[in-house]
Write an enzyme that holds these catalytic residues in place. Structure first.
Site, short mmCIF file in Angstrom:
data_model
loop_
_atom_site.label_atom_id
_atom_site.label_comp_id
_atom_site.label_asym_id
_atom_site.label_seq_id
_atom_site.Cartn_x
_atom_site.Cartn_y
_atom_site.Cartn_z
N LYS A 33 0.85 -1.20 0.00
CA LYS A 33 0.00 0.00 0.00
C LYS A 33 0.88 1.24 0.00
O LYS A 33 1.91 1.28 0.68
CB LYS A 33 -0.89 -0.04 1.25
CG LYS A 33 -1.98 1.02 1.30
CD LYS A 33 -2.84 0.83 2.57
CE LYS A 33 -3.95 1.84 2.69
NZ LYS A 33 -4.77 1.65 3.90
N SER B 10 -9.70 1.75 3.12
CA SER B 10 -8.85 2.47 2.21
C SER B 10 -7.84 1.62 1.44
O SER B 10 -7.30 2.08 0.44
CB SER B 10 -8.08 3.54 2.99
OG SER B 10 -7.21 2.92 3.93
N SER C 56 -9.78 -0.65 7.34
CA SER C 56 -9.23 -0.40 6.00
C SER C 56 -8.56 -1.59 5.34
O SER C 56 -8.25 -1.53 4.15
CB SER C 56 -8.24 0.78 6.06
OG SER C 56 -8.93 2.00 5.97
#
Lengths: 492, 491
Positions: free
Chosen positions: B77, B152, B176
Site C-alpha cells: 500500500k 482504504s 481499512s
C-alpha cells in the site's frame, strides 16, 4: 518591594538542554556547533512514518534533577503533543508533557542579602528541542534541524519570586545544581540554558494576583535582571496611571536591551495538547528512582553549609568555592592536604582562579594537576598537595606573601614543589635578626635625613625603611620582624 | 491465464525448492497479469517491473534459502515507505515525495525473500472506505468494475483479487484492510495493536493504525503476517515479544472453539444478502455440532462515534507536518502563513481537510473534554466490555461490511453513509484486538460478502485457526474462482 508600594510576582520557566550522548527520540548525536542539518535522521526530521523511541538516559537525568530539587517523581507520566505551526518544528507539534509531568512539587534554596530563600518548583518535565531558523541568508529563511530532538527539561517555578535579584539568583542556583549533577552545561550563550519569565505586579499586601505578562528570550543572567526590571517598571507605570495590564508575550531584545511585543492574548496559541500516541506512558520503577537518588552528589547548598561549618570559612568564600563542584573538590583537596582552610580559600579564590582565567597559555607541566575533559571538568593549574605545601610555608612565615605569589607562578610553570622553587629562587623569608639588622643598619646609613626625621617624631616613615629593607633583601625579609627591629634601632 | 498465478505461497515454495519453477517465471507471469488487468482495475500507483525482475534474478541465483516469503510477489500500500520509491499516500501533497528509508515491514518483506511488484492505491492518507478519495485514480472492484473495491486499502485488495499480486500489505485504522478484503473476496487480517511495527507507515491515527496482509486465503495471510510481525525497537508501541507461531494451529479446525455471534442481528442496518449469509453460516456451524452462542456485543453503536473523534484528532496532529517547508507539495511565494494555507489548501483533498478540521475541533480548548475526553472514556469502556466477552469466548463472528461493494460515486456525497461502512470493523481498532475478514459467499448480484472474526488481545493464532475453519466451511475460492482466476467481469 518597589518604592511606589508595588511588589512583583515572578515565575520562571527554565529550559535546560541535557548532555545525553544522543537525542531524546533518536540516535543522532546531541552536540552543538556541527554544520547545519548534518545531525539529522527521519525521526528528528519528522519524516512521514518515522516514530520516536525514548532515550532512557534523558529520563535518568530529568529524574535526578527532580530528586535534587525535592520533587515527587511520578511512577507513571505521559508524553503529550503540543500542536503549533512553526518552521523550526518539523512535525508541527512538539513532544512534551502536559497533565502528567515526570516531577512535581519541589523547591530550591539560596541565600540572598544574608537571608535564606526557598522557591517552589511546580514541575519538571521532559521534552524535545526545536530547530533553529537562520533569517539572514539571502533574504529567505533557512532551517537547521540539528538541534531538533535534543532533550530538554523544563523547570517551572512557582510564582514565588519577588524581585529581579531573586530571579537571577534562583537561575544561578538552578544552573549550579544542573552542573553539579552534570546533566546540563548551563551555557546560556549557546542556548543550553534558556529562560522565560512571567511577571505581574500588585500593591504590597494584596493577595490576589495581577495580570501577568510573559517575557521570552532572556538568555543571560543580566537579561533576566534587566528584562524583569523593565517589565515591572512598565506595569507599575501603567497601573499608577490607572491603566490596565494586557496579557501579552514580550521578547527581550538583547541588542537594544528592551522588550518587544511578540503576541497579544488574542493571538495566543491553543496548543491542543493530547497524549502522544506514539509513546507508551513513561513508567519509572521505584527501584530505579532509588538508585538514581543514591547516585546524587552532595548538592551545592548542602556543601556550602558544610564548608562553612567544617572549615569555618566565611559565607562568601563558601558560596564562591561551591559555585562549581570541581572548585569545591579542589578546595577540600587542598585543605585535606593540610593547608589552613581560610588561607586555602583565599589562595584558590585569588591566585588559582586568576591563573585559570589567564587562559590556556599557561603551560601544564605539573603532571599531578587535576585534569578532566568535558563541560564539567575543572582543570586546576596546580596539584592540591603542592598548593597546600606553599600555603604551609606562608602559614609558618617561611615565605612572605609577595614571594609566595612569585613562587606560585614558578610552580605552575615548572611543576616543582614549593620548597624546591623557594630554595632555587632564594625566596625564603629572612627572619634572622642578625641578618635583618645588617640590612637595617645599611639602610639607616644610606638615608641619614629620613633617619633624623623619624627620630624627630615622623614615625610614618617606618614603612619607608621596611620597604628599603625589603628591596635590599629581594623581598625575603620578614616585614613584621623588620618593622619591629627598625623601631628599636631608631629608638622609639 | 497462467497456471502460475493459481499457486499459493506454500505451493510456490514447494515448487521453488524442487527447482520446478524459477522466481523469474513467477514474477514475469505476475507482471504480465498486471499489464493485462491493470488498465481496467487501476490498483497500482506505481509498478516496479525492472526492480522486480532484478530481484527475481538475484533470488534465483541464491536459490531457496528457507526464507518464509522466498519468491512471493507482493504489492505494498502506498502509505508504507519504500526507500527511494514514491510513497504518495495517494495525496497531491506527497506526489513527488521519496522516502530515504524503508518501513520496518518492507525491510522484513525483503529479508523474507518477497518480491515487491509495486505500490497500491488508497484513499488519501487512508481516509475513506472506497478508494475514491485518491488524488490520482479510482480503483475498480475486480468483481464489477462499476463498483468500488472498498477502502482504504482498495488497491491492495483489488490487486490480490484480480491476480496481480499473490499478497499485499494494507493498513487498518478502522477497517481499512478488512472492509476492502470483504468487498473484493479476499482474506484481510489486522493483528493485535502493536503486533506489527508502524515504523515507516505514514500515520493516520497512530493509536489505531496497524499494517496487515491481504491474501487470497487465510494460510497465505498467516505466512505474510509471520514475516512482518514482531517487536521492532523503532516502534515503541510494538508488543515487546517476537512474533508468535501464527500458523501452527491453522488446521486444528473450529472444534472446541467457543464461538459467539452478536445478538439482535436484525437491529443493525445491513443488506439482506449479508444478513442471510450470517444466518446460514450460524445454521451450518450448528449442524456441524458447533452451536454459536449469541451475546450482546458491547460498543457496536458507540465505537464508530468514538472512532471518528479519536482518529480525526490524531490525524489533525499527524498531518500537520505537511506544510510545504521541508518536502512535498509547496504553494505560495511570500509570507509563511500564506504558504501554509495555500500548500495545505491545495495539497489535501476534501475528505482529508474535513477530518483535519473535525480533529482540530475536538481537541480545541473548551471542547476537549466533551469530545476527545469522552471518546477516550468510551474507548476504555468498550475495551473492558470486550475483555469480558473474550473471557467466555474464543471468537466472535459477525459480518465485515453491512453491504457488498457499492457503485463508484454512490456514497461520495454522503460522508456519514461512507463512515457507516466501518460499523462492524472499528471495534477491533478501538479495543486493539485482532480481527480478520474471510470471503464467505456471493450476493445475488455476484458480489463477494465477507465474514469477520474477532479474537482476544494477542490471540492471532486462535483467530487464524478459526478463520481457516470458516474458510473450509465456505470453500469460497473453489465455488467462485473469480477474477483472480480470470473470472468476474474484467472488461
Amino acid at each position: 518591594m518597589n518604592e511606589r508600594g508595588y511588589e512583583a510576582v515572578i515565575g520562571l520557566e527554565v529550559h535546560a538542554q541535557l548532555v545525553t550522548a544522543t537525542k531524546i527520540f533518536c540516535g543522532c548525536p546531541a552536540v552543538y556547533g556541527a554544520d547545519p542539518n548534518t545531525l539529522v535522521c527521519p525521526v528528528c526530521l519528522g519524516l512521514p512514518g518515522a516514530l520516536p523511541v525514548l532515550n532512557r538516559e534523558a529520563v535518568a537525568m530529568a529524574v535526578r534533577m527532580g530528586l535534587a530539587t525535592g520533587c515527587r517523581v511520578a511512577g507513571l507520566s505521559v508524553f503529550a503533543r503540543k500542536n503549533y505551526f512553526y518552521p523550526d518544528c518539523p512535525k508541527n507539534y512538539q513532544i512534551s508533557m502536559y497533565d502528567r509531568p515526570l516531577c512535581e512539587d519541589g523547591f530550591v534554596e539560596f541565600e540572598l542579602g544574608g537571608e535564606w530563600r526557598r522557591v517552589g518548583i511546580e514541575r519538571i518535565h521532559l521534552e524535545e528541542d526545536a530547530g533553529k531558523l537562520l533569517h539572514d541568508a539571502g533574504g529567505g529563511s533557512l532551517v537547521d534541524f540539528n538541534r531538533c530532538g535534543v532533550p530538554l527539561i523544563e523547570i517551572v517555578s512557582r510564582p514565588e519570586i519577588r524581585s529581579p535579584e531573586e530571579a537571577s539568583t534562583y537561575l544561578v542556583t538552578l544552573r549550579r545544581i544542573l552542573r553539579y549533577l552534570e546533566i546540563c552545561d548551563g551555557n546560556m550563550e549557546e542556548g543550553s540554558l534558556r529562560c522565560d519569565v512571567n511577571v505581574s505586579v500588585r500593591r504590597a499586601g494584596e493577595t490576589a494576583l495581577g495580570t501577568k505578562t510573559e517575557i521570552k528570550n532572556l538568555n543571560s543572567f543580566r537579561a533576566v535582571d534587566m528584562g524583569i526590571r523593565w517589565e515591572m517598571d512598565r506595569q507599575i507605570e501603567t497601573l499608577s496611571k490607572g491603566g490596565r495590564i494586557e496579557q501579552v508575550t514580550n521578547l527581550w531584545d538583547a541588542a537594544s536591551k528592551r522588550l518587544v511585543e511578540m503576541r497579544s492574548k488574542e493571538q495566543a496559541h491553543d496548543y491542543r495538547y493530547f497524549p502522544e500516541p506514539d509513546l507508551r506512558p513513561l513508567e519509572v520503577a521505584a527501584e530505579w528512582i532509588e538508585a538514581l537518588r543514591r547516585s546524587l552528589p552532595e548538592l551545592p547548598v548542602d556543601r556550602e553549609r558544610r564548608l562553612r561549618r567544617h572549615y569555618g570559612i566565611p559565607p562568601y568564600d563558601a558560596s564562591v568555592l561551591c559555585g562549581e563542584k570541581g572548585l569545591a573538590d579542589y578546595f577540600e583537596a587542598v585543605a585535606g592536604a593540610g593547608a589552613d582552610a581560610k588561607l586555602a580559600a583565599n589562595w584558590i579564590m585569588r591566585e588559582v582562579l586568576e591563573e585559570m582565567k589567564s587562559g590556556p597559555a599557561a603551560p601544564r607541566s605539573d603532571p599531578g594537576a587535576v585534569s578532566s575533559a568535558g563541560p564539567f571538568g575543572f582543570e586546576a593549574p596546580l596539584d592540591p598537595s603542592r598548593l597546600a605545601g606553599l600555603i604551609a610555608l606562608v602559614k609558618k612565615n617561611a615565605v612572605s606573601g609577595s614571594a609566595a605569589r612569585d613562587a606560585f607562578k614558578e610552580m605552575v610553570r615548572s611543576g616543582e614543589t614549593a620548597e624546591t622553587v623557594v630554595a632555587r629562587l632564594g625566596l625564603a623569608q629572612e627572619s634572622d635578626s642578625a641578618a635583618l639588622e645588617k640590612w637595617i643598619d645599611e639602610v639607616i646609613a644610606e638615608n641619614p635625613d629620613e633617619a633624623a626625621r623619624y627620630r624627630a617624631g615622623k614615625t610614618a616613615l617606618l614603612g619607608f625603611f621596611v620597604g628599603q629593607v625589603m628591596k635590599k633583601s629581594r623581598g625575603t625579609a620578614n616585614p613584621k620582624l623588620t618593622g619591629e627591629l627598625v623601631r628599636v634601632k631608631l629608638g622609639t | 491465464m497462467s497456471d502460475i498465478l493459481r499457486y499459493s505461497i506454500d505451493e510456490l515454495s514447494a515448487l521453488y525448492r524442487a527447482k520446478k519453477l524459477a522466481v523469474r517465471d513467477v514474477v514475469d507471469a505476475y507482471l504480465a497479469r498486471i499489464d493485462e488487468a491493470e488498465p481496467s482495475i487501476k490498483a497500482f500507483l506505481a509498478v516496479f517491473p525492472d526492480e522486480a525482475r532484478a530481484r527475481a534474478a538475484e533470488l534465483d541465483e541464491r536459490g531457496h534459502d528457507g526464507s518464509i516469503l522466498y519468491g512471493v510477489p507482493v504489492a505494498v500500500k502506498d502509505n508504507i515507505c519504500t526507500r527511494g520509491a514514491a510513497t504518495t499516500c495517494a495525496s497531491k501533497i506527497l506526489e513527488r515525495y521519496r522516502p530515504p528509508y524503508d518501513a520496518t515491514v518492507v525491510e522484513r518483506l525483503r529479508l523474507s525473500g518477497a518480491v515487491i511488484l509495486g505500490k497500491t492505491n488508497l484513499d488519501e492518507f487512508a481516509m475513506g472506505s472506497s478508494c475514491e478519495n485518491s488524488a490520482f485514480q479510482a480503483t475498480r472492484n475486480p468483481w464489477d468494475t462499476e463498483r468500488a473495491p472498498g477502502g482504504s486499502s482498495g488497491g491492495s485488495a483489488a490487486a490480490v483479487a484480480s491476480g496481480m499480486a499473490l499478497a499485499a500489505l494494507g493498513s487498518d485504522t478502522g477497517g481499512s484492510i478488512r472492509q476492502p478484503a470483504a468487498l473484493c473476496g479476499v482474506a484481510g487480517l489486522k493483528g493485535t495493536y502493536g503486533r506489527v511495527s508502524r515504523y515507516g507507515l505514514v500515520a493516520f491515527a497512530s493509536s489505531l493504525d496497524q499494517i496487515g496482509p491481504l491474501a487470497r486465503g487465510v494460510r497465505d495471510a498467516a505466512r505474510v503476517m509471520e514475516a512482518i510481525a514482531g517487536h521492532d525497537p523503532n516502534d515503541a508501541t510494538t508488543i515487546p515479544e517476537p512474533a508468535p507461531a501464527l500458523s501452527a494451529d491453522l488446521d486444528k479446525g473450529l472444534d472446541g472453539l467457543r464461538l459467539a455471534v452478536p445478538a439482535g442481528l436484525d437491529r443493525w442496518r445491513m443488506d439482506e444478502p449479508v444478513r442471510e449469509i450470517v444466518l446460514q453460516t450460524v445454521a451450518r456451524l450448528a449442524e456441524e455440532g458447533m452451536k454459536p452462542e449469541t451475546v450482546e456485543l458491547p460498543g457496536m453503536e458507540t465505537s464508530i462515534a468514538s472512532y471518528y473523534v479519536l482518529a480525526n484528532a490524531e490525524a489533525s496532529s499527524n498531518l500537520a507536518r505537511y506544510d510545504g517547508v521541508k518536502y512535498g507539495y509547496r504553494a505560495g511565494s511570500g509570507a509563511l502563513a500564506e504558504m501554509y494555507e495555500r500548500t495545505r489548501g491545495e495539497g489535501f483533498g476534501e475528505e482529508v481537510k474535513r477530518r483535519i478540521l473535525l480533529g482540530t475541533y475536538v481537541l480545541s480548548s473548551g471542547y476537549y473534554d466533551a469530545y476527545y475526553g469522552k471518546a477516550q472514556r468510551v474507548q476504555a469502556l468498550i475495551r473492558e466490555q470486550f475483555r469480558a466477552v473474550f473471557r467466555k469466548f474464543d471468537l466472535v463472528m459477525l459480518p465485515t461490511s453491512p453491504t457488498p461493494a457499492f457503485r463508484l460515486g454512490e456514497r461520495l456525497a454522503d460522508p456519514i453513509a461512507m463512515y457507516l461502512s466501518d460499523i462492524f470493523t472499528t471495534p477491533a481498532n478501538i479495543a486493539g484486538f485482532p480481527a480478520i475478514s474471510v470471503p464467505a459467499g456471493l450476493s445475488p448480484d455476484g458480489l463477494p460478502i465477507g465474514m469477520q472474526l474477532f479474537a482476544g488481545w494477542g490471540r492471532e493464532s486462535v483467530l487464524l485457526r478459526g478463520a481457516c475453519g470458516l474458510e473450509r466451511v465456505f470453500r469460497f475460492r473453489e465455488r467462485f474462482p473469480g477474477p483472480a482466476a480470470g473470472g468476474g467481469r474484467l472488461s
